[in-house]
Design a protein around this motif. Structure first.
Motif, PDB file in Angstrom:
ATOM      1  N   ASP A 113       0.832  -1.209   0.000  1.00 21.34           N
ATOM      2  CA  ASP A 113       0.000   0.000   0.000  1.00 21.34           C
ATOM      3  C   ASP A 113       0.865   1.257   0.000  1.00 21.34           C
ATOM      4  OD1 ASP A 113      -2.453  -1.203  -0.109  1.00 21.34           O
ATOM      5  OD2 ASP A 113      -2.682  -1.345   2.068  1.00 21.34           O
ATOM      6  N   ASP A 116       2.327   1.679  -3.422  1.00 19.28           N
ATOM      7  CA  ASP A 116       1.252   1.975  -4.370  1.00 19.28           C
ATOM      8  C   ASP A 116       0.872   3.442  -4.278  1.00 19.28           C
ATOM      9  OD1 ASP A 116       1.184  -0.616  -5.156  1.00 19.28           O
ATOM     10  OD2 ASP A 116      -0.763  -1.112  -4.289  1.00 19.28           O
ATOM     11  N   SER A 195      -5.170  -6.887  -6.025  1.00 18.41           N
ATOM     12  CA  SER A 195      -5.206  -5.845  -5.006  1.00 18.41           C
ATOM     13  C   SER A 195      -4.031  -6.060  -4.064  1.00 18.41           C
ATOM     14  CB  SER A 195      -6.512  -5.935  -4.217  1.00 18.41           C
ATOM     15  OG  SER A 195      -6.498  -7.108  -3.428  1.00 18.41           O
ATOM     16  N   SER A 196      -3.738  -5.056  -3.251  1.00 16.65           N
ATOM     17  CA  SER A 196      -2.596  -5.212  -2.356  1.00 16.65           C
ATOM     18  C   SER A 196      -2.860  -6.366  -1.383  1.00 16.65           C
ATOM     19  CB  SER A 196      -2.326  -3.916  -1.592  1.00 16.65           C
ATOM     20  OG  SER A 196      -3.385  -3.649  -0.688  1.00 16.65           O
TER      21      SER A 196
END
Lengths: 214, 214, 214, 214
Positions: A113, A116, A195-196
């Motif tokens: 995250d 990102d 997704s993370s």
DNA sequence: TATGAATGAGCATTCATTCAT
DNA sequence: GATGAATGAATGCTCATTCAT
């Protein structure tokens, strides 16, 4: 940050045209500009003039806040490390973290995250600093080593708890750190469609159970 | 583009001041010098003057064999990649390679051996090229991508054979490549007390079976 | 050109792989290449390598025929001057030349024709050589001075014959030479729609009768 | 583009280490040094180091005021052209200028005076810029073309007034410009014993009435 | 004779850092 | 405190010329 500004107006500090708060803020402006400039191109391509321009201050001012380009870069790196650490620490304080496995997964997800959300940071920590000079390589390694130390401690702990099989903890930690770091970096240039959370799950399952079908 | 084109195409080559073998050899001398110089510092720190000095040739001679610093660096990187590839290919031809697992282990071991034997090469392939400039980052990524492609193919193959569980082959390949590469690099600065065979075995077991005790 | 080739074959000059005629011819090839290279760009932009390439010989060969770039350039300029002189001399031998005015007109026309036919020559004589270095400026001035001397002699002669009014012959000659030269040069970049004969007539009428309507 | 843009636009200019006047003056010092250096040799022979030395500033300072050698040269040429134009314009405003002929004579004399007084300028405008490179040739031609345009306009005007016989105005203008320019240049190296007024008178009489005795 | 590899001085330009104002 | 002009060492690259083969 000093609170002296809260004191009586007209104090004897009349020689100081700019308050501590303003100084601190300007320092942040410079660091932000440096981050942007350093992360878009290589270290050598980023000149002090570029940074001054981006920050909206003059050449000379840079040297009022930082003694040299090296020191500016160091400060920037320290700041990024602190931010990443903060992310991970916060994640570990979450109530969903109950055991070693969930802690690992939360940490990995926090790392994903973090990068990102801040691609400039990733360029600094993964790309730019890696080969700039002996000096920055050392700084980077120091940062990496600190994370490695944390991980090694966690691995040893997990081994004591029987969650991880017997193997040199440092090598295991290094392997894990490499995997996490490289995959975090990869996410920036390639969209896996994961997704993370999903990516973190994959990493953890790979680390714990491997690729062989059960 | 090499300066050698300055010669007259189509003219007889009945005489030559220097034989092809000598030219080729001198080119190698320059590349070796460049390798040494580039690997002990970053791209910018390595000057053409340094390289000339290390090679024992004059400044201008460098430009007889290579049109620019960039081209010299490119040639060097290509050479290193070819050497690494050769190592792996040789390992895969060994008779002990009978299945996917032994192939993986042999390859990893070949990588470890290659970098163990040539620390300069590792600095070039892992460190120096990364942050030099857009251009070299691209070159490095191209090399990495080629290895990645090979690995991805192998992963898909292994999945078909039921040796590897279902997961995006490219992500798996990237994870494996990262692990192998980073650990190969780590071996250079830290002595685990593991032979290349032992280290390769660890990597393979980690990749296939994970860290969780069975 | 030596006639030795006409002698008995198998003479004692067996060490000479190339005959005098061939040497002379190769010299011409080099000069032609140099002319082309020098006239397309400035003197400094033209390298010996360019000339060698254009001539189809190697660097070293250039130095077999000319001791230096300067000497090569000098030889080239001399050659161009000789050619221009030859043009003018031929024109003056024409039977249509009967008096001072027709001689002037024929000369001017010869100059125009010469440069019309050989634009490279004009670039050499008018443009390239003009500011290259002290040395070439001097060479050029020498050439110009020789023409000037001839013209001055012609002017004095014309004055004696009452064809030209009293004025310092050298200044008059210089004015005439400037006019002829500059207009010859202008013809190369601009099309006036004037033939060389018409242009020559204009120059002569301007010089003799001026611009004022009678 | 000047480096000065590196400063922060829109920021207050309440203080300045160096006043505008000082900056402007130093720029002039550099231009003057460049003029001297450029005019004593060709463009390539004049090195930035020479100019810095002549100006009494350091190497880097040159680049604070001009972005490149090219730009410095361009600025210099523009300055020279402006000065020459100013000379001519002033002369034309003189009360002695009453008709086309006196205007022509005053202009020519102004040109002669200008170059008589500033030999360096003449070397720049007549010699040096000519063969430096495509770029500077173009710059020079542009300057020449501007003068040519002015002259052409004057010629057309004179033709309308019946002062000049029928002939292509541009060719006439070119002829006149060539004559004036070349003779101005000649004056620098040779002493005719003619004052600028006498020389101008000769040029005008040659242009208007030619060399033939009436 | 011819070749082309080798040489190295020379040049424009960049940029981190200093310092007078 | 802040500015931006000044500094000069350092670098990649060019090219005329030499010379071993």
């Amino acid at each position: 940050m000093s609170r002296r500004r809260a004191g009586v107006a007209g104090r004897s500090e009349f020689r100081r045209a700019v308050s501590d708060a303003e100084k601190s803020q300007r320092r942040q402006v410079i660091l932000a500009a440096a981050k942007q400039v350093f992360s878009s191109g290589d270290f050598h391509a980023a000149t002090m003039a570029d940074i001054a321009r981006a920050a909206g201050v003059s050449y000379g001012t840079l040297y009022w806040y930082f003694d040299s380009k090296d020191e500016l870069f160091d400060a920037l790196m320290d700041e990024q490390e602190a931010a990443l650490r903060h992310s991970i620490d916060s994640a570990l304080k979450d109530e969903s973290v109950t055991d070693v496995e969930s802690a690992l997964q939360s940490s990995v997800r926090a790392v994903f995250d973090f990068f990102d959300a801040d691609r400039e940071a990733s360029k600094l920590l993964f790309r730019d600093a890696t080969a700039i000079s002996e000096r920055f390589t050392r700084h980077l390694l120091t940062i990496f080593d600190r994370f490695l130390g944390d991980l090694e401690y966690a691995v040893s702990d997990a081994q004591r708890k029987g969650m991880v099989r017997d193997a040199p903890p440092r090598v295991v930690a290094y392997a894990a750190a490499s995997l996490i770091g490289q995959l975090a970096y990869r996410r920036l240039s390639t969209d896996d469609g994961l997704s993370s959370a999903e990516a973190a799950e994959f990493v953890v399952s790979l680390l714990l159970d491997g690729l062989r079908p059960r």
